[in-house]
Design an enzyme around this catalytic site. Sequence first.
Site, PDB file in Angstrom:
ATOM      1  N   GLU A  37       0.843  -0.970   0.162  1.00 32.93           N
ATOM      2  CA  GLU A  37      -0.130   0.038  -0.028  1.00 32.93           C
ATOM      3  C   GLU A  37       1.064   1.194  -0.140  1.00 32.93           C
ATOM      4  O   GLU A  37       1.646   1.310   0.906  1.00 32.93           O
ATOM      5  CB  GLU A  37      -0.987  -0.063   1.315  1.00 32.93           C
ATOM      6  CG  GLU A  37      -1.850   1.269   1.483  1.00 32.93           C
ATOM      7  CD  GLU A  37      -2.689   1.167   2.543  1.00 32.93           C
ATOM      8  OE1 GLU A  37      -2.542  -0.023   3.303  1.00 32.93           O
ATOM      9  OE2 GLU A  37      -3.504   1.973   2.655  1.00 32.93           O
ATOM     10  N   ARG A 263       4.619 -12.900   9.646  1.00 32.96           N
ATOM     11  CA  ARG A 263       5.314 -11.530   9.380  1.00 32.96           C
ATOM     12  C   ARG A 263       6.944 -11.540  10.162  1.00 32.96           C
ATOM     13  O   ARG A 263       6.928 -12.216  11.398  1.00 32.96           O
ATOM     14  CB  ARG A 263       4.479 -10.212   9.563  1.00 32.96           C
ATOM     15  CG  ARG A 263       4.143 -10.070  11.063  1.00 32.96           C
ATOM     16  CD  ARG A 263       3.731  -8.768  11.222  1.00 32.96           C
ATOM     17  NE  ARG A 263       2.627  -8.379  10.547  1.00 32.96           N
ATOM     18  CZ  ARG A 263       2.430  -7.254   9.667  1.00 32.96           C
ATOM     19  NH1 ARG A 263       3.506  -6.380   9.649  1.00 32.96           N
ATOM     20  NH2 ARG A 263       1.445  -7.037   9.092  1.00 32.96           N
ATOM     21  N   LYS A 273       3.925   1.198   9.646  1.00 33.80           N
ATOM     22  CA  LYS A 273       4.238   2.367   8.750  1.00 33.80           C
ATOM     23  C   LYS A 273       3.645   3.622   9.305  1.00 33.80           C
ATOM     24  O   LYS A 273       4.259   4.776   9.392  1.00 33.80           O
ATOM     25  CB  LYS A 273       3.424   2.039   7.435  1.00 33.80           C
ATOM     26  CG  LYS A 273       4.594   1.016   6.461  1.00 33.80           C
ATOM     27  CD  LYS A 273       3.958   1.133   5.067  1.00 33.80           C
ATOM     28  CE  LYS A 273       2.886   0.130   4.819  1.00 33.80           C
ATOM     29  NZ  LYS A 273       2.399  -0.107   3.496  1.00 33.80           N
TER      30      LYS A 273
HETATM   31  P1  ATP Z   1       0.987  -1.515   7.956  1.00 29.82           P
HETATM   32  O1  ATP Z   1      -0.007  -2.117   8.571  1.00 29.82           O
HETATM   33  O2  ATP Z   1       1.982  -0.927   8.921  1.00 29.82           O
HETATM   34  O3  ATP Z   1       0.387  -0.317   6.914  1.00 29.82           O
HETATM   35  P2  ATP Z   1       1.234  -3.613   5.779  1.00 29.82           P
HETATM   36  O4  ATP Z   1       1.705  -4.678   6.504  1.00 29.82           O
HETATM   37  O5  ATP Z   1      -0.183  -3.131   5.927  1.00 29.82           O
HETATM   38  O6  ATP Z   1       1.615  -2.386   6.835  1.00 29.82           O
HETATM   39  P3  ATP Z   1       1.578  -3.370   3.045  1.00 29.82           P
HETATM   40  O7  ATP Z   1       2.018  -2.224   2.207  1.00 29.82           O
HETATM   41  O8  ATP Z   1       0.040  -3.688   2.936  1.00 29.82           O
HETATM   42  O9  ATP Z   1       2.002  -2.838   4.545  1.00 29.82           O
HETATM   43  O10 ATP Z   1       2.508  -4.750   2.841  1.00 29.82           O
HETATM   44  C1  ATP Z   1       2.715  -5.233   1.794  1.00 29.82           C
HETATM   45  C2  ATP Z   1       3.064  -6.515   2.085  1.00 29.82           C
HETATM   46  O11 ATP Z   1       4.276  -6.658   2.591  1.00 29.82           O
HETATM   47  C3  ATP Z   1       1.934  -7.326   2.462  1.00 29.82           C
HETATM   48  O12 ATP Z   1       1.722  -8.411   1.758  1.00 29.82           O
HETATM   49  C4  ATP Z   1       2.470  -7.614   3.675  1.00 29.82           C
HETATM   50  O13 ATP Z   1       1.955  -8.591   4.347  1.00 29.82           O
HETATM   51  C5  ATP Z   1       3.758  -7.642   3.607  1.00 29.82           C
HETATM   52  N1  ATP Z   1       4.394  -7.258   4.894  1.00 29.82           N
HETATM   53  C6  ATP Z   1       4.296  -6.189   5.405  1.00 29.82           C
HETATM   54  N2  ATP Z   1       4.896  -5.987   6.910  1.00 29.82           N
HETATM   55  C7  ATP Z   1       5.445  -7.318   6.862  1.00 29.82           C
HETATM   56  C8  ATP Z   1       6.382  -7.930   7.967  1.00 29.82           C
HETATM   57  N3  ATP Z   1       6.775  -7.302   8.836  1.00 29.82           N
HETATM   58  N4  ATP Z   1       6.748  -9.160   7.714  1.00 29.82           N
HETATM   59  C9  ATP Z   1       6.714  -9.608   6.218  1.00 29.82           C
HETATM   60  N5  ATP Z   1       5.909  -9.095   5.445  1.00 29.82           N
HETATM   61  C10 ATP Z   1       5.431  -7.883   5.630  1.00 29.82           C
HETATM   62 MG    MG Z   2      -1.791  -3.490   4.386  1.00 26.07          MG
END
Ligand code: ATP
Ligand code: MG
Length: 559
Positions: A37, A263, A273
Site C-alpha cells: 500500500e 510476518r 508504517k
Molecule cells: P502497515 O499495517 O504498517 O501499513 P502493511 O503490512 O499493511 O503495513 P503493506 O504495504 O500492505 O503494509 O504490505 C505489503 C506486503 O508486505 C503485504 O503483503 C504484507 O503482508 C507484507 N508485509 C508487511 N509487513 C511485513 C512484515 N513485517 N513481515 C513480512 N511481510 C510484511
Molecule cells: Mg496493508
Amino acid sequence: MAENETYTTTNFVHSIIDEDNRSGKHGGRVHTRFPPEPNGYLHIGHAKSICLNFGTAIKYGGLCNLRFDDTNPSKEEVEYVDSIQEDVKWLGFDWDNRKFYASNYFDQLYQYGVELIKAGKAFVCDLTAQEIRDYRGTLTEPGKESPYRNRSVEENVDLFNRMKNGEFPDGSRVLRAKIDMGSPNLNMRDPVIYRILRATHHRTGDKWCIYPMYDFAHPLSDALEGITHSVCTLEFEDHRPLYDWLLEAVNHECRPQQIEFARLNLSYTMMSKRKLRALVEEGYVAGWDDPRMPTISGLRRRGFTPEAIRDFCDRIGVAKSNSVVDYALLEHCIREDLNVKARRAMAVLKPLKVVIENYPEDVVEELVAENHPENPELGNRKIPFSRVVYIEQDDFMEDPPKKFFRLAPGQEVRLKHAYIIKCNDVIKDETTGAVIELRCTYDPETKSGGALSGRKVKGTLHWVSAAHAVKAEVRLYDQLFLSEDPETGEDYTANLNPDSLTTLTECILEPSIAEANVGLHFQFLRQGYFVVDRDSSPEKLVFNRVVGLRDSWAKLQKG
Ligand code: ATP
Ligand code: MG
C-alpha cells in the site's frame, strides 16, 4: 537478480507449490505478487515479503507482479510509489512490465459490485458505521441482519449507481456482501465492500467518490492478474473464507490461493508504517532514510547491502507462527558480507597526538599495506608515516589496569603496518588536566619487513600520520529504541534511545580514503564497517558506521 543466487532453499509455501504442481492445480503456473500500500516507505519486514514473492517466482521460473494496493485514497502519495519501486529494484528484483495499480481496476471492480448485486450477493446498506458495528455481534454472539438486507436487485443497482454518481454524502451508505450474519467468522458477517469517500486519488483524481475495501479489491485484483499463489501475512488468515467466497461469487475463471506466513518481527525495531511516518513527521529522525530507520532506504543509507538483506531473509526462513528475530542476526549478515567486500583502512575517530621524538622531522616514509588481508585482488596502498601521528584517545591510559595491552607510560605497542613505539612522556592541558599529547620513541628495526619485524608486543594500534591526515565527520549509530519491543507501553516515543546517534566531527583518516565515493564501504581497523554518506563532499567527508566488529550473534551461536 544476482546470477549466483540459486534459490534452492525451501519453505512451507514452496511445499504447497510443489504439491500444486504435482496435481496440476494451477496448470503448473506460479505467479505471485508483492502488493504494497503506497502509504509509507518499505521496511525490513517488506523485504521478507519481497524476497519470498519474487524469490518464489524465480525459483519456479514463474512471474511476480508489483501491485500498488491503492484503494485508500486519503493516505497515498506519489513519493511512496517512487520510493517503493526504487527499493524493490535495489533489493535486486524486477517486475519487468508488470507494474500494476489496484486503482487500474476500479471500473472492473465496480462491475463486479453490480454483478454481486444482480446475483443477490450484495446490497446497499444505510446503517451508520456505528450501527453496522453494533449489528455485527461478537465472537460469542451472532450478528443481526441489516433492515436493508432484502432490498430488491433493482433498488440496489440503482442505489449503487447513484452512490457512484455522487448523489449521497460520505459515509451515508455502503455496499455490503450478503453472506451470513450468523457466521462464527466475523469477516463473513455481511462485510462492507464499498464506501463513499470524497478524496482525491493519486492516480484517478476525482473520478471516483466510492472506493472498494481492501478485502474486496485484493482477491479480485489477484484474479484479474492471474495470480496463482497470493502470499500474505498471518493476520489475513481469518479473511481467507471471504477471499474464497468473492472469487466464487464473481464470474472469473482464475482461482488464486491465499497462503499466510508469519510476518517478520525484529527486536528493538518498530515496523508499523503509521508509527514510522510519525517518527519522520514529528522530527524524531531526519527522514525516511535516516540510517537509524528500519526502512529499506534507511538501511541502504546506513550501508547495508542488498546481498546482506537477502541473506538475512533467507536465514530467517518462512514459518506459520509469529516470532521475534534477534536484531543481531541482521548485523551478522551485513558483517559477513562486508568482511569479504570492504577495503581495510585506518581512521582515528577520537584523535590523540603522538610525537615520535627520535624520528627525523623532515622524513616521510611510504609504508605498504594490503587493502584486504584475505583478498590480494584488492591490492595494496601506500600509507605515509611521519614524526607526528594520531592514535585513538581510548588506546592510551595513564594509569592502566593490568591487562591493558595498549599504550601507557613506559609501555610498548606496534603501530599497524609500521613500527613499535614506546611511550615516554605525557603532556597535559594545564587548566583541564586532560592528556593532549604523548611523547614516544620508535625502534627503527621493527618496521614491517625489517630485521626485528617479528618482535612481539601485545598490542597493535591503528594510527594516521598528522601531516597527511584527512578530516572527516563520522556518525555512529545505536538502536533507535532502548526497549526490545518498542511498541510496549502507551507511547512508543518514550522508548526512544536518546543516544542513538553520536556525531564525531574531528575524525582523521588516512589519505587514501580522501577520494572515496558515496556508498563505498570500508573496514576501519578495530572500529567496524563504514560507508561514505550521501552528505559527503570533497570539502567535508561524512561516514556512517554500518556496524561494529563485535558479532554478538555469532558468539551466541558458538557459546
Ligand atoms: P502497515 O499495517 O504498517 O501499513 P502493511 O503490512 O499493511 O503495513 P503493506 O504495504 O500492505 O503494509 O504490505 C505489503 C506486503 O508486505 C503485504 O503483503 C504484507 O503482508 C507484507 N508485509 C508487511 N509487513 C511485513 C512484515 N513485517 N513481515 C513480512 N511481510 C510484511
Ligand atoms: Mg496493508
